[in-house]
Design an enzyme around this catalytic site. Structure first.
Site, PDB file in Angstrom:
ATOM      1  N   GLU A 110       9.079  -6.902   1.118  1.00  0.00           N
ATOM      2  CA  GLU A 110       8.143  -7.612   2.048  1.00  0.00           C
ATOM      3  C   GLU A 110       7.012  -8.102   0.805  1.00  0.00           C
ATOM      4  O   GLU A 110       6.786  -7.490  -0.315  1.00  0.00           O
ATOM      5  CB  GLU A 110       7.351  -6.471   2.807  1.00  0.00           C
ATOM      6  CG  GLU A 110       8.233  -6.197   3.879  1.00  0.00           C
ATOM      7  CD  GLU A 110       7.698  -5.746   5.110  1.00  0.00           C
ATOM      8  OE1 GLU A 110       8.523  -5.121   6.008  1.00  0.00           O
ATOM      9  OE2 GLU A 110       6.439  -5.718   5.264  1.00  0.00           O
ATOM     10  N   CYS A 119       0.527  -9.963  -2.738  1.00  0.00           N
ATOM     11  CA  CYS A 119       0.702  -8.470  -2.970  1.00  0.00           C
ATOM     12  C   CYS A 119       2.366  -8.778  -2.997  1.00  0.00           C
ATOM     13  O   CYS A 119       3.024  -8.941  -1.965  1.00  0.00           O
ATOM     14  CB  CYS A 119       0.529  -7.740  -1.841  1.00  0.00           C
ATOM     15  SG  CYS A 119       0.929  -6.151  -2.079  1.00  0.00           S
ATOM     16  N   CYS A 174       4.093   7.593   2.054  1.00  0.00           N
ATOM     17  CA  CYS A 174       4.402   6.282   2.234  1.00  0.00           C
ATOM     18  C   CYS A 174       5.604   5.933   2.510  1.00  0.00           C
ATOM     19  O   CYS A 174       6.640   6.564   2.574  1.00  0.00           O
ATOM     20  CB  CYS A 174       4.385   5.961   0.654  1.00  0.00           C
ATOM     21  SG  CYS A 174       5.188   4.173   0.228  1.00  0.00           S
ATOM     22  N   CYS A 187      -1.222  -1.638   3.303  1.00  0.00           N
ATOM     23  CA  CYS A 187      -0.234  -1.019   2.119  1.00  0.00           C
ATOM     24  C   CYS A 187       0.494  -0.002   2.705  1.00  0.00           C
ATOM     25  O   CYS A 187      -0.094   0.956   3.557  1.00  0.00           O
ATOM     26  CB  CYS A 187      -1.191  -0.385   0.993  1.00  0.00           C
ATOM     27  SG  CYS A 187      -2.754  -1.133   1.064  1.00  0.00           S
ATOM     28  N   CYS A 238       6.781   9.407  -2.472  1.00  0.00           N
ATOM     29  CA  CYS A 238       5.398   9.886  -2.167  1.00  0.00           C
ATOM     30  C   CYS A 238       5.566  10.182  -0.613  1.00  0.00           C
ATOM     31  O   CYS A 238       6.019   9.340   0.278  1.00  0.00           O
ATOM     32  CB  CYS A 238       4.307   8.971  -2.335  1.00  0.00           C
ATOM     33  SG  CYS A 238       4.420   8.452  -4.233  1.00  0.00           S
ATOM     34  N   HIS A 282      -5.026   9.621  -5.757  1.00  0.00           N
ATOM     35  CA  HIS A 282      -4.693  10.506  -4.353  1.00  0.00           C
ATOM     36  C   HIS A 282      -4.975  11.814  -4.280  1.00  0.00           C
ATOM     37  O   HIS A 282      -5.099  12.597  -3.125  1.00  0.00           O
ATOM     38  CB  HIS A 282      -3.389  10.160  -3.867  1.00  0.00           C
ATOM     39  CG  HIS A 282      -2.821   8.709  -3.725  1.00  0.00           C
ATOM     40  ND1 HIS A 282      -3.867   7.737  -3.395  1.00  0.00           N
ATOM     41  CD2 HIS A 282      -1.779   8.204  -3.903  1.00  0.00           C
ATOM     42  CE1 HIS A 282      -3.109   6.608  -3.536  1.00  0.00           C
ATOM     43  NE2 HIS A 282      -1.867   6.792  -3.692  1.00  0.00           N
ATOM     44  N   CYS A 307      11.948   2.331  -3.024  1.00  0.00           N
ATOM     45  CA  CYS A 307      11.319   3.059  -4.177  1.00  0.00           C
ATOM     46  C   CYS A 307      11.813   4.506  -4.092  1.00  0.00           C
ATOM     47  O   CYS A 307      11.916   5.248  -3.139  1.00  0.00           O
ATOM     48  CB  CYS A 307       9.582   3.037  -3.787  1.00  0.00           C
ATOM     49  SG  CYS A 307       8.857   3.870  -5.134  1.00  0.00           S
ATOM     50  N   ASN A 354      -3.100   4.300   6.387  1.00  0.00           N
ATOM     51  CA  ASN A 354      -2.175   3.703   7.406  1.00  0.00           C
ATOM     52  C   ASN A 354      -1.214   4.584   8.163  1.00  0.00           C
ATOM     53  O   ASN A 354      -0.046   4.598   7.406  1.00  0.00           O
ATOM     54  CB  ASN A 354      -1.663   2.293   6.945  1.00  0.00           C
ATOM     55  CG  ASN A 354      -2.798   1.296   6.376  1.00  0.00           C
ATOM     56  OD1 ASN A 354      -3.812   1.181   7.293  1.00  0.00           O
ATOM     57  ND2 ASN A 354      -3.024   1.010   5.254  1.00  0.00           N
ATOM     58  N   SER A 397      -2.495   5.161  -8.676  1.00  0.00           N
ATOM     59  CA  SER A 397      -2.354   5.648  -7.375  1.00  0.00           C
ATOM     60  C   SER A 397      -2.840   7.268  -7.519  1.00  0.00           C
ATOM     61  O   SER A 397      -1.730   8.070  -7.858  1.00  0.00           O
ATOM     62  CB  SER A 397      -1.109   5.547  -6.723  1.00  0.00           C
ATOM     63  OG  SER A 397      -0.852   4.137  -6.227  1.00  0.00           O
TER      64      SER A 397
END
Ligand code: SAH
Ligand code: SF4
Length: 348
Positions: free
Chosen positions: A87, A100, A114, A329, A111, A211, A107, A286, A209
């Site tokens: 994407e 982006c 995600c 994201c 995580c 977090h 990946c 999100n 990142s």
């Protein structure tokens, strides 16, 4: 066969061996400055146009494209050779136009918060596949000019470092897109040994990142932390070539309800970043179907943000763009069958 944007200047020159010497520069400018496909380069002899269109084929096949209600966010789902999908998101703001890009299909970092991480790794993208995302977005943004690129799509950019660096160099080329490296940001979950190489050999802006402020929690959220814990990560940031108060490193911090959002953690974050030229970017989580976390309450985010702000950091809470099209994201590709299946399982 290479894709349209896989060859660097040297490679183009080799492909055009036997043509007049100026051709490579002419094709380069056609591709990157004017954003033309080979078939559109009317200054080239027809036979050469045909040959280039054939030998430098497009690599992204638009499987889906959606424009958000705000009209200023576009999300693409592209199919690649071999069937993997990635994407790309274009975000037009008042003062800038940002694309982006993805660097891997899927990946491997896993995580926990995600959606991409949960779907696993498929394959690396080539330099050309990264650049083509930028070129498609650039076209869609017209008449506005693309001003910024963020490597915040699918994938861990520093585990595809060579191709990422070649793509950054091509974007920054003054005879082409001319996007300054100060406007190109590579985001990483923390591949410590590659951070220094990125800085020394290429020099874009860096985003981390983070977090979490404790290894115990970060081990869980970002499993790569077990290999490269927070202390080593911050050490690599302190040494990032080019980092200064004028060129700060962005620390991304996703706000997860009850997990990492307490005032004590905000204070610890400020303490940890002492001595690092840093910006802090708080990202409301999100949600995606089946996600094991929720977004922090708004008041909690504000309290966290106040602590960070009072310590002297501008702490913009990243406004979720394109929520209605799942383009924010980490939601990339979260509509896939796999995740829907997971959601059905979770719903019991
Ligand atoms: N893989 C790289 C870059 C892509 S992600 C990285 O992790 O840095 C861009 C940012 O969005 C990262 O900080 C990532 O941790 C965050 N992110 C991922 N999923 C998210 C979600 N569901 N909600 C909010 N932020 C998320
Ligand atoms: Fe990969 Fe980044 Fe998602 Fe982690 S947050 S799984 S590194 S894309």
């Amino acid at each position: 066969m290479p894709g349209t944007y896989d060859l660097d200047r040297q490679g183009l020159a080799e492909l055009l061996d036997g043509e007049p010497g100026f051709r490579a520069a002419q094709v380069w400018e056609g591709l990157y400055r004017r954003g033309e496909r080979p078939a559109e380069m009317t200054t080239l002899p027809l036979a050469l146009r045909d040959r280039l269109e054939e030998e430098l084929g497009a690599q992204l096949d638009e499987a889906h494209r959606r424009t958000a209600d705000d009209g200023a966010t576009i999300k693409w789902l592209f199919s690649l050779a071999g069937g993997a999908q990635i994407e790309t998101v274009l975000m037009a703001y008042r003062d800038r136009v940002t694309v982006c890009v993805s660097t891997q299909a899927g990946c491997a970092m896993n995580c926990q918060f995600c959606a991409t991480g949960q779907a696993g790794f498929t394959r690396q993208l080539s330099t050309g596949e990264i650049l083509e995302q930028v070129m498609v977005a650039r076209r869609a943004a017209e008449p506005r000019r693309l001003s910024n690129v963020v490597f915040m799509g699918m994938g861990e950019p520093l585990y595809n470092l060579e191709n990422v660096m070649s793509a950054v160099d091509a974007m920054a080329d003054g005879d082409g897109l001319s996007v300054s490296k100060r406007r190109i940001t590579v985001s990483t979950s923390g591949v410590v040994p590659q951070i220094e190489r990125l800085g020394a050999e290429c020099g874009p802006m860096l985003a981390i990142s983070l977090h979490a402020v404790r290894d115990e929690l970060r081990d869980e959220l970002v499993p790569l932390n077990k290999k490269y814990p927070i202390k080593e990560l911050l050490q690599a940031c302190r040494g990032y070539p080019g980092a200064s108060n004028a060129r700060r490193i962005t620390f991304e911090y996703v706000m997860l309800k009850g997990a990492n959002d307490s005032p004590a953690e905000a204070r610890e974050l400020v303490r940890l970043l002492k001595g690092v030229p840093a910006k802090i970017n708080l990202i409301p989580f999100n949600p995606w179907p089946g996600a094991p976390y929720e977004c922090s309450d708004w008041e909690t985010i504000e309290r966290f943000s106040d602590i960070v702000f009072n310590a002297g950091y501008a702490s913009p809470v990243r406004t979720p763009r394109g929520r209605d099209i799942l383009a924010a994201c980490g939601q990339l590709k979260s509509e896939t069958e796999k995740l829907r299946a997971r959601a059905r399982l979770a719903a019991g």
